[in-house]
Write a protein that holds these residues in place. Structure first.
Motif, PDB file in Angstrom:
ATOM      1  N   ILE A   4      50.153  44.401  40.932  1.00  0.00           N
ATOM      2  CA  ILE A   4      48.902  45.100  40.569  1.00  0.00           C
ATOM      3  C   ILE A   4      49.066  46.599  40.820  1.00  0.00           C
ATOM      4  N   ASN A  46      50.831  39.063  34.274  1.00  0.00           N
ATOM      5  CA  ASN A  46      49.503  38.663  34.741  1.00  0.00           C
ATOM      6  C   ASN A  46      48.735  39.846  35.323  1.00  0.00           C
ATOM      7  N   ALA A  47      49.421  40.683  36.090  1.00  0.00           N
ATOM      8  CA  ALA A  47      48.788  41.865  36.669  1.00  0.00           C
ATOM      9  C   ALA A  47      48.360  42.832  35.571  1.00  0.00           C
ATOM     10  N   GLU A  49      47.531  42.093  32.478  1.00  0.00           N
ATOM     11  CA  GLU A  49      46.343  41.533  31.818  1.00  0.00           C
ATOM     12  C   GLU A  49      45.100  41.697  32.691  1.00  0.00           C
ATOM     13  N   ALA A  50      45.238  41.492  33.989  1.00  0.00           N
ATOM     14  CA  ALA A  50      44.096  41.629  34.893  1.00  0.00           C
ATOM     15  C   ALA A  50      43.606  43.076  34.955  1.00  0.00           C
ATOM     16  N   ALA A  53      41.943  44.157  31.675  1.00  0.00           N
ATOM     17  CA  ALA A  53      40.641  43.505  31.484  1.00  0.00           C
ATOM     18  C   ALA A  53      39.559  44.094  32.383  1.00  0.00           C
ATOM     19  N   THR A  54      39.935  44.582  33.566  1.00  0.00           N
ATOM     20  CA  THR A  54      38.918  45.015  34.530  1.00  0.00           C
ATOM     21  C   THR A  54      38.854  46.521  34.761  1.00  0.00           C
ATOM     22  N   LYS A  60      43.210  47.570  26.575  1.00  0.00           N
ATOM     23  CA  LYS A  60      43.026  46.123  26.437  1.00  0.00           C
ATOM     24  C   LYS A  60      43.844  45.515  25.293  1.00  0.00           C
TER      25      LYS A  60
END
Length: 117
Positions: A4, A46-47, A49-50, A53-54, A60
């Motif tokens: 992250i 995954n990080a 995408e997270a 998204a946030t 995005k």
């Protein structure tokens, strides 16, 4: 999960290097990640995408492309460069142990692709 933090650093780097009008056109971010970089590609995805998204909605629609860089060493005995298999740091030509890493520790942005208007 330090991925992250790495993804956040990628976005900070892009924001510092690209003009605002190009930031909104980012379509693909390419990374070169060495096998010794202590980064798991799936966790990095995954990080990414997270965070998009946030925290980074402008990115995005962007995708992250990861190129894995193999471990390569330089032999202190024969001077040859060879690949490392199964984390066995020995010359592929003369079998001399080596800790002189030529590649495999990278973690860098290798390219950015922008959408055409």
């Amino acid at each position: 999960m330090h991925e992250i933090s790495l993804v956040r650093n990628i976005f900070r780097t892009l924001e510092a290097q690209l003009p605002a009008e190009e930031l909104v056109q980012v379509q693909k971010i390419k990374l070169r990640v060495g096998l010794l970089a202590n980064v798991e590609p799936i966790l990095m995805q995954n990080a990414f995408e997270a965070v998009t998204a946030t925290e980074q909605p402008n990115f995005k629609s962007a995708i992250l492309e990861i190129e894995l860089v193999p471990i390569r060493i330089l032999c202190p005995s024969c001077g040859q460069e060879s690949g490392v298999e199964n984390y066995r740091f020995r010359c592929g030509f003369c079998d001399t142990p080596s800790n002189e890493i030529v590649s495999g520790t990278e973690l860098l942005i290798s390219g950015v692709e922008l959408r055409e208007n």
